[in-house]
Design a protein around this motif. Structure first.
Motif, PDB file in Angstrom:
ATOM      1  N   GLY A 329     -36.070  30.619 -10.887  1.00 42.53           N
ATOM      2  CA  GLY A 329     -35.362  31.012 -12.102  1.00 42.53           C
ATOM      3  C   GLY A 329     -35.851  30.237 -13.312  1.00 42.53           C
ATOM      4  N   ALA A 330     -36.210  28.968 -13.109  1.00 45.67           N
ATOM      5  CA  ALA A 330     -36.720  28.157 -14.214  1.00 45.67           C
ATOM      6  C   ALA A 330     -38.057  28.656 -14.725  1.00 45.67           C
ATOM      7  N   SER A 331     -38.790  29.447 -13.907  1.00 42.14           N
ATOM      8  CA  SER A 331     -40.065  29.996 -14.384  1.00 42.14           C
ATOM      9  C   SER A 331     -39.870  30.926 -15.569  1.00 42.14           C
ATOM     10  N   TYR A 332     -38.651  31.435 -15.757  1.00 39.49           N
ATOM     11  CA  TYR A 332     -38.333  32.208 -16.954  1.00 39.49           C
ATOM     12  C   TYR A 332     -38.115  31.295 -18.154  1.00 39.49           C
ATOM     13  N   THR A 333     -37.178  30.357 -18.029  1.00 39.61           N
ATOM     14  CA  THR A 333     -36.696  29.636 -19.203  1.00 39.61           C
ATOM     15  C   THR A 333     -37.495  28.391 -19.549  1.00 39.61           C
ATOM     16  N   LEU A 334     -38.289  27.877 -18.614  1.00 36.58           N
ATOM     17  CA  LEU A 334     -39.102  26.700 -18.917  1.00 36.58           C
ATOM     18  C   LEU A 334     -40.575  27.037 -19.088  1.00 36.58           C
ATOM     19  N   ALA A 335     -40.879  28.335 -19.120  1.00 33.20           N
ATOM     20  CA  ALA A 335     -42.265  28.735 -19.319  1.00 33.20           C
ATOM     21  C   ALA A 335     -42.422  29.923 -20.252  1.00 33.20           C
ATOM     22  N   LEU A 336     -41.401  30.802 -20.324  1.00 35.52           N
ATOM     23  CA  LEU A 336     -41.601  32.053 -21.055  1.00 35.52           C
ATOM     24  C   LEU A 336     -40.563  32.319 -22.136  1.00 35.52           C
ATOM     25  N   PHE A 337     -39.281  32.324 -21.766  1.00 38.77           N
ATOM     26  CA  PHE A 337     -38.243  32.823 -22.665  1.00 38.77           C
ATOM     27  C   PHE A 337     -37.123  31.803 -22.848  1.00 38.77           C
ATOM     28  N   THR A 338     -36.274  32.073 -23.833  1.00 41.60           N
ATOM     29  CA  THR A 338     -34.978  31.406 -23.884  1.00 41.60           C
ATOM     30  C   THR A 338     -34.018  32.193 -22.999  1.00 41.60           C
ATOM     31  N   PHE A 339     -32.898  31.576 -22.656  1.00 41.82           N
ATOM     32  CA  PHE A 339     -31.970  32.226 -21.738  1.00 41.82           C
ATOM     33  C   PHE A 339     -31.200  33.335 -22.444  1.00 41.82           C
ATOM     34  N   THR A 340     -31.022  34.449 -21.745  1.00 40.58           N
ATOM     35  CA  THR A 340     -30.157  35.535 -22.198  1.00 40.58           C
ATOM     36  C   THR A 340     -29.277  35.978 -21.037  1.00 40.58           C
ATOM     37  N   LYS A 341     -28.184  36.654 -21.347  1.00 42.70           N
ATOM     38  CA  LYS A 341     -27.244  37.078 -20.312  1.00 42.70           C
ATOM     39  C   LYS A 341     -27.938  37.973 -19.290  1.00 42.70           C
ATOM     40  N   ASN A 342     -27.688  37.678 -18.021  1.00 38.59           N
ATOM     41  CA  ASN A 342     -28.192  38.479 -16.903  1.00 38.59           C
ATOM     42  C   ASN A 342     -29.685  38.768 -17.035  1.00 38.59           C
ATOM     43  N   MET A 343     -30.472  37.758 -17.415  1.00 37.68           N
ATOM     44  CA  MET A 343     -31.881  37.969 -17.715  1.00 37.68           C
ATOM     45  C   MET A 343     -32.723  38.249 -16.465  1.00 37.68           C
ATOM     46  N   ILE A 344     -32.203  37.972 -15.287  1.00 36.71           N
ATOM     47  CA  ILE A 344     -32.970  38.236 -14.068  1.00 36.71           C
ATOM     48  C   ILE A 344     -33.112  39.737 -13.838  1.00 36.71           C
ATOM     49  N   GLY A 345     -32.093  40.486 -14.197  1.00 38.63           N
ATOM     50  CA  GLY A 345     -32.194  41.951 -14.230  1.00 38.63           C
ATOM     51  C   GLY A 345     -32.577  42.605 -12.917  1.00 38.63           C
ATOM     52  N   GLY A 346     -32.029  42.156 -11.808  1.00 38.16           N
ATOM     53  CA  GLY A 346     -32.293  42.790 -10.524  1.00 38.16           C
ATOM     54  C   GLY A 346     -33.494  42.263  -9.768  1.00 38.16           C
ATOM     55  N   LYS A 347     -34.188  41.275 -10.330  1.00 38.67           N
ATOM     56  CA  LYS A 347     -35.375  40.746  -9.652  1.00 38.67           C
ATOM     57  C   LYS A 347     -35.021  40.097  -8.304  1.00 38.67           C
ATOM     58  N   GLY A 348     -33.797  39.578  -8.178  1.00 36.24           N
ATOM     59  CA  GLY A 348     -33.399  38.988  -6.912  1.00 36.24           C
ATOM     60  C   GLY A 348     -33.365  40.015  -5.789  1.00 36.24           C
ATOM     61  N   PHE A 349     -32.940  41.228  -6.107  1.00 37.60           N
ATOM     62  CA  PHE A 349     -32.899  42.272  -5.092  1.00 37.60           C
ATOM     63  C   PHE A 349     -34.310  42.768  -4.765  1.00 37.60           C
ATOM     64  N   ILE A 350     -35.188  42.788  -5.765  1.00 36.92           N
ATOM     65  CA  ILE A 350     -36.587  43.133  -5.481  1.00 36.92           C
ATOM     66  C   ILE A 350     -37.223  42.048  -4.613  1.00 36.92           C
TER      67      ILE A 350
END
Length: 426
Positions: A329-350
């Protein structure tokens, strides 16, 4: 029983055994190949489709006429389908399916690239490969978390929540401390917190593991959404401006064509993901811990009689899975983006689908995650060249790829025998 009746039974058994997974897949690939050769070949133009081995149009490239390429690669997929339909040995199934799918995709790309506006009729392979790995990163970490849990006998539907809590914790504590390493540790702790809840309720209180995973996903969405609105949204600079890991370039390896710039000029998360795949694979299949983990996931009673602490091992592995997913999960916010609500968007199920598609193996999960990452990156690329395909369909590509892969290609797979079954020590 009469001779005629015996013959009828024999014919029925033969007919039931004829339509194996390989032959069914062969029919589908042959049909897709014919469709590609006819439809994509008709829609494509004679303009050259250029596959460039650089980040822009100036590098070396492989060029092929759009119509010719669409037809040839469509016929490749058809030939693979026919080969599977003939009934080749099972060991050829995986490689042939990969070639068939690759042929269909190339046929599609020849159509799309050849019809792109002037100046856009090229595909920069470095960007495609780099984007594939970046988009696959949370899937790799999530799938590894699933492997660690389910090889231990615990169904991990909570990957989505673990990734989300990791992304949120990394952004919040990374911002507050101004230190990217603090953010990474906080992300690992955030993922482990969701895993701890999963372990306690599933192992100690014997709550249905699938239901518990869904509840934890909703819990993570609710908690992170509430704190986002109360803290991050009101004061972004104070709570949601985490530092970023810079890219690390590995000398010599970064000069390899296509793969070098994409793989060896990246941030710590890509290197860590690849290292974890190797380490977990070796540990799972070559160490005492791995043998015990697999035995607990297959037959916990037998493992217990041999002195393995079943519940303790399950707790430990579920918490370790949360750490891995939190880092993902940190690969989003510590490398690419700032945090937004529900930013994973179903990637956990994929990621969960990638684990199943990869047959509960770390290396298989990696390849499956890359497949889904490529589907996601392909949608981004087609949107950038103003494809005639509607943008809504392009956004669906990774999810469609997930459905097709799990429902159509994975075939019959067997989860660990004790997966999802609570163990009560006698």
């Amino acid at each position: 029983m009469s001779t005629m009746a015996v013959e009828d039974v024999a014919v029925t058994q033969v007919n039931q055994g004829y339509w194996t997974r390989g032959r069914k897949t062969g029919v589908v690939l042959a049909a897709l190949g014919v469709l590609a050769a006819v439809l994509f070949g008709t829609l494509a133009t004679s303009q050259q489709a250029r596959f460039v081995f650089s980040e822009d149009a100036s590098g070396a490239a492989v060029e092929i006429g759009g119509t010719v390429g669409a037809i040839i690669f469509g016929l490749v997929a058809t030939a693979v389908g026919v080969a599977l339909l003939v009934g080749l040995p099972e060991r050829w199934f995986g490689p042939l399916v990969a070639v068939g799918v690759f042929g269909f995709v190339l046929s599609f790309l020849c159509w799309q690239v050849s019809t792109a506006p002037a100046g856009q009729n090229f595909m920069p392979m470095v960007n495609i490969v780099r984007g594939t790995f970046i988009l696959a990163l949370p899937l790799i970490f999530g799938a590894l978390a699933g492997v660690l849990c389910e090889r231990s006998g615990i169904v991990n539907v909570a990957i989505e929540g673990q990734l989300l809590m990791g992304a949120f914790s990394g952004a919040l504590f990374g911002t507050l401390s101004g230190n990217v390493w603090v953010g990474l540790v906080a992300a690992a702790v955030g993922g482990a917190f969701i895993s701890l809840l999963l372990a306690v309720f599933s192992i100690r209180y014997l709550v249905d593991q699938v239901v518990m995973g869904i509840v934890l996903n909703l819990f993570a969405v609710g908690v992170t959404g509430f704190l986002y609105e109360r803290l991050m949204q009101t004061d972004t600079a104070k709570y949601n401006q985490p530092p970023r890991f810079s890219n690390w370039e590995i000398p010599l390896l970064s000069d390899i064509p296509v793969l070098g710039p994409a793989l060896f000029r990246s941030n710590i998360f890509l290197y860590l993901a690849l290292i974890l795949v190797f380490v977990i694979h070796v540990a799972l299949f070559r160490t005492r811990w791995g043998l015990r983990t697999r035995s607990v996931g297959e037959h916990p009673t037998a493992a217990d009689t041999l002195g393995v602490k079943v519940l303790r091992l399950r707790y430990r592995n579920v918490l370790l899975a949360g750490v891995v997913a939190g880092i993902g999960g940190a690969s989003y916010t510590l490398a690419l983006f700032t945090f937004t609500k529900n930013m994973i968007g179903g990637k956990g199920f994929i990621a969960l689908a990638a684990m199943i598609f990869g047959r509960w193996s770390p290396t298989g999960a990696l390849l499956a995650a890359l497949f889904f990452g490529f589907a996601d990156q392909l949608g981004t690329y087609l949107g950038a060249i103003d494809s005639v395909i509607p943008s809504q369909f392009l956004a669906m590509l990774p999810y469609l790829a997930t459905i097709l892969a799990v429902a159509g290609l994975v075939g019959k797979v067997r989860a660990p025998a004790a997966d999802g079954k609570p163990y009560i020590k006698g």
